[in-house]
Write a protein that holds these residues in place. Structure first.
Motif, PDB file in Angstrom:
ATOM      1  N   ARG A  16       0.884  -1.272   0.273  1.00 35.67           N
ATOM      2  CA  ARG A  16      -0.572  -0.522   0.259  1.00 35.67           C
ATOM      3  C   ARG A  16       1.062   1.481  -0.041  1.00 35.67           C
ATOM      4  N   VAL A  17       1.538   1.458   1.021  1.00 38.74           N
ATOM      5  CA  VAL A  17       2.731   2.256   1.456  1.00 38.74           C
ATOM      6  C   VAL A  17       3.407   2.901  -0.656  1.00 38.74           C
ATOM      7  N   VAL A  18       3.798   1.563  -1.133  1.00 37.21           N
ATOM      8  CA  VAL A  18       4.317   2.048  -2.561  1.00 37.21           C
ATOM      9  C   VAL A  18       3.643   2.089  -3.667  1.00 37.21           C
ATOM     10  N   PHE A  19       2.454   1.586  -3.550  1.00 33.40           N
ATOM     11  CA  PHE A  19       1.467   1.716  -4.618  1.00 33.40           C
ATOM     12  C   PHE A  19       0.779   2.998  -4.707  1.00 33.40           C
ATOM     13  N   VAL A  20       0.853   3.856  -3.114  1.00 29.72           N
ATOM     14  CA  VAL A  20      -0.038   5.294  -2.734  1.00 29.72           C
ATOM     15  C   VAL A  20       1.169   6.347  -3.288  1.00 29.72           C
ATOM     16  N   GLN A  21       2.649   6.275  -3.404  1.00 28.21           N
ATOM     17  CA  GLN A  21       3.982   7.047  -3.977  1.00 28.21           C
ATOM     18  C   GLN A  21       3.978   7.264  -4.776  1.00 28.21           C
ATOM     19  N   PRO A  22       3.468   8.854  -4.926  1.00 29.60           N
ATOM     20  CA  PRO A  22       3.196   9.163  -6.451  1.00 29.60           C
ATOM     21  C   PRO A  22       4.302   9.081  -7.669  1.00 29.60           C
ATOM     22  N   ASP A  23       6.009   8.694  -7.168  1.00 30.89           N
ATOM     23  CA  ASP A  23       7.151   8.848  -7.465  1.00 30.89           C
ATOM     24  C   ASP A  23       6.967   7.304  -8.441  1.00 30.89           C
ATOM     25  N   PHE A  24       6.404   6.885  -7.715  1.00 30.84           N
ATOM     26  CA  PHE A  24       6.046   5.077  -7.805  1.00 30.84           C
ATOM     27  C   PHE A  24       4.696   4.540  -9.046  1.00 30.84           C
ATOM     28  N   GLN A  25       3.855   5.502  -8.630  1.00 34.22           N
ATOM     29  CA  GLN A  25       3.150   5.935 -10.266  1.00 34.22           C
ATOM     30  C   GLN A  25       3.606   6.548 -11.141  1.00 34.22           C
ATOM     31  N   ASP A  26       3.970   7.057 -11.011  1.00 35.66           N
ATOM     32  CA  ASP A  26       5.307   7.546 -12.124  1.00 35.66           C
ATOM     33  C   ASP A  26       6.531   7.102 -12.942  1.00 35.66           C
ATOM     34  N   ALA A  27       7.084   6.546 -12.396  1.00 30.96           N
ATOM     35  CA  ALA A  27       7.661   5.561 -12.309  1.00 30.96           C
ATOM     36  C   ALA A  27       7.090   4.489 -13.182  1.00 30.96           C
ATOM     37  N   PHE A  28       6.508   3.654 -13.009  1.00 28.46           N
ATOM     38  CA  PHE A  28       5.128   2.505 -13.421  1.00 28.46           C
ATOM     39  C   PHE A  28       4.798   3.592 -14.636  1.00 28.46           C
ATOM     40  N   ARG A  29       3.316   3.977 -14.586  1.00 27.49           N
ATOM     41  CA  ARG A  29       3.683   4.678 -15.576  1.00 27.49           C
ATOM     42  C   ARG A  29       4.121   4.683 -17.123  1.00 27.49           C
ATOM     43  N   ASN A  30       5.562   5.842 -16.423  1.00 27.09           N
ATOM     44  CA  ASN A  30       7.150   4.929 -17.565  1.00 27.09           C
ATOM     45  C   ASN A  30       6.994   4.179 -18.395  1.00 27.09           C
ATOM     46  N   SER A  31       6.879   3.484 -17.360  1.00 25.56           N
ATOM     47  CA  SER A  31       7.550   1.956 -18.105  1.00 25.56           C
ATOM     48  C   SER A  31       6.665   1.844 -19.105  1.00 25.56           C
ATOM     49  N   ILE A  32       4.763   1.657 -18.498  1.00 25.49           N
ATOM     50  CA  ILE A  32       3.867   1.014 -19.589  1.00 25.49           C
ATOM     51  C   ILE A  32       3.985   2.087 -20.820  1.00 25.49           C
ATOM     52  N   LEU A  33       3.710   3.156 -20.448  1.00 25.66           N
ATOM     53  CA  LEU A  33       4.135   3.817 -21.736  1.00 25.66           C
ATOM     54  C   LEU A  33       5.078   3.738 -22.910  1.00 25.66           C
ATOM     55  N   LEU A  34       6.474   3.024 -21.907  1.00 25.91           N
ATOM     56  CA  LEU A  34       7.359   2.953 -22.985  1.00 25.91           C
ATOM     57  C   LEU A  34       7.343   1.662 -23.646  1.00 25.91           C
ATOM     58  N   ALA A  35       6.431   0.060 -22.991  1.00 25.58           N
ATOM     59  CA  ALA A  35       6.655  -0.586 -23.126  1.00 25.58           C
ATOM     60  C   ALA A  35       5.995  -1.022 -24.341  1.00 25.58           C
ATOM     61  N   LEU A  36       4.789  -0.253 -24.038  1.00 26.27           N
ATOM     62  CA  LEU A  36       4.103   0.432 -25.767  1.00 26.27           C
ATOM     63  C   LEU A  36       4.176   0.685 -26.727  1.00 26.27           C
ATOM     64  N   ALA A  37       5.134   1.534 -26.437  1.00 24.98           N
ATOM     65  CA  ALA A  37       6.271   2.221 -27.963  1.00 24.98           C
ATOM     66  C   ALA A  37       6.897   1.493 -28.450  1.00 24.98           C
ATOM     67  N   THR A  38       7.743   0.943 -27.566  1.00 19.75           N
ATOM     68  CA  THR A  38       8.623  -0.612 -28.212  1.00 19.75           C
ATOM     69  C   THR A  38       7.544  -1.373 -28.436  1.00 19.75           C
ATOM     70  N   ILE A  39       6.513  -1.987 -28.708  1.00 15.68           N
ATOM     71  CA  ILE A  39       5.618  -2.555 -28.983  1.00 15.68           C
ATOM     72  C   ILE A  39       5.462  -3.067 -30.439  1.00 15.68           C
ATOM     73  N   ILE A  40       5.291  -1.153 -30.475  1.00 20.65           N
ATOM     74  CA  ILE A  40       4.868  -0.600 -31.616  1.00 20.65           C
ATOM     75  C   ILE A  40       6.136  -0.225 -32.598  1.00 20.65           C
ATOM     76  N   LEU A  41       6.991   0.017 -31.905  1.00 19.59           N
ATOM     77  CA  LEU A  41       7.595   0.560 -32.734  1.00 19.59           C
ATOM     78  C   LEU A  41       8.830  -0.877 -33.672  1.00 19.59           C
ATOM     79  N   SER A  42       8.740  -2.044 -32.584  1.00 21.22           N
ATOM     80  CA  SER A  42       9.388  -3.083 -32.390  1.00 21.22           C
ATOM     81  C   SER A  42       8.394  -3.907 -33.888  1.00 21.22           C
ATOM     82  N   ILE A  43       7.651  -3.952 -34.155  1.00 22.77           N
ATOM     83  CA  ILE A  43       6.505  -4.175 -34.616  1.00 22.77           C
ATOM     84  C   ILE A  43       6.791  -3.529 -36.398  1.00 22.77           C
ATOM     85  N   ILE A  44       6.225  -2.267 -36.117  1.00 22.12           N
ATOM     86  CA  ILE A  44       6.720  -1.533 -37.358  1.00 22.12           C
ATOM     87  C   ILE A  44       7.699  -1.952 -38.216  1.00 22.12           C
ATOM     88  N   LEU A  45       9.293  -2.606 -37.556  1.00 20.02           N
ATOM     89  CA  LEU A  45      10.624  -2.602 -38.261  1.00 20.02           C
ATOM     90  C   LEU A  45      10.423  -3.715 -37.966  1.00 20.02           C
TER      91      LEU A  45
END
Length: 261
Positions: free
Chosen positions: A44-73
């Motif tokens: 609970r302590v980890v999930f409510v941290q704004p830094d964790f939420q930002d970091a996890f969101r960045n990783s998810i967005l990067l993963a989606l971007a990586t998948i799209i770019l990989s498919i295109i390439l």
């Protein structure tokens, strides 16, 4: 035969224990934030941290971007090699294996030298461009797995016949690739995508040297300052990775079932 079977089971149990016991110990330790009680307070302590939420969101967005770019390439490249340039298959496979041989720290230092603020194409001048550079780096790391997954999907279909059928109906090359070839190798693309997602979630070196906040760097940062929360994050990372592996197995089974029909 019974002795051999018993020995085999002993080896399997020891191997599973070597993997499971440290994981259970980590999970048990993550529940001890409140002394004398087991609880999920560390999570609970980890999930409510704004830094964790930002970091996890960045990783998810990067993963989606990586998948799209990989498919295109990868999909057009593997399709062209399979259909038009079969003699290039070995060199292309060798190139796609290089990220497994070259350490990630060398690759990212090469990126920094090539795309720094004084280069011909500066990609480290802003946060947005640096995240784009990080996504390109993740595409390179995922390249060996994505290419082999797509290539395996192309091997399972008759690329030449499908292409000629599309051309006989007046379809363009883009239409053939997107509406005929890609749907038929969907399982291979999904397999590579799940692996790419797992790689991005757990990667640390690229993001650390580019000074960006993602799940891997946040895990290292909190591990240097906390005791129980890093164990909770390690369990979360493990669950995400194994969820991807489970989905990969389901995709593989569905593909095998379709081929058996």
């Amino acid at each position: 035969m019974k002795k051999v079977n018993i020995l085999s089971w002993i080896i399997i149990i020891l191997a599973i224990s070597y993997f499971i016991i440290p994981l259970l110990a980590t999970f048990e330790f993550s529940l001890r934030l409140i002394r004398g009680h087991y609880s999920f307070e560390a999570y609970r302590v980890v999930f409510v941290q704004p830094d964790f939420q930002d970091a996890f969101r960045n990783s998810i967005l990067l993963a989606l971007a990586t998948i799209i770019l990989s498919i295109i390439l990868v999909v057009p490249a593997a399709y062209i090699v399979r259909l038009r340039l079969p003699s290039w298959r070995s060199p292309v496979e060798f190139v796609t294996l290089l990220p497994l041989v070259i350490p990630a720290i060398i690759i990212v230092f090469g990126y920094l030298r090539m795309f720094n603020s004084s280069s011909w194409l500066p990609l480290t001048d802003s946060k947005a461009s640096t995240y784009f550079l990080l996504a390109l780096g993740y595409v390179v790391l995922a390249l060996p797995y994505m290419y082999r997954s797509v290539d395996a999907g192309l091997r399972a279909i008759d690329v030449k016949t499908l292409t000629e059928a599309g051309q006989s109906l007046g379809a363009s090359g883009f239409t053939i690739l997107t509406r005929i070839i890609l749907p038929n190798i969907r399982s291979g693309v999904l397999s590579g995508s799940f692996i790419a997602f797992a790689i991005v979630i757990g990667e640390f070196t690229f993001a650390s040297l580019l000074n960006l906040q993602v799940f891997g760097t946040y895990l290292q940062l909190i591990g240097a300052n906390r005791a129980y929360e890093p164990s909770a994050l390690a369990i979360v990372a493990f669950l995400i990775t194994w969820a991807c592996m489970g989905l990969l197995q389901l995709v593989g089974r569905s593909r095998a079932a379709k081929q058996a029909r």
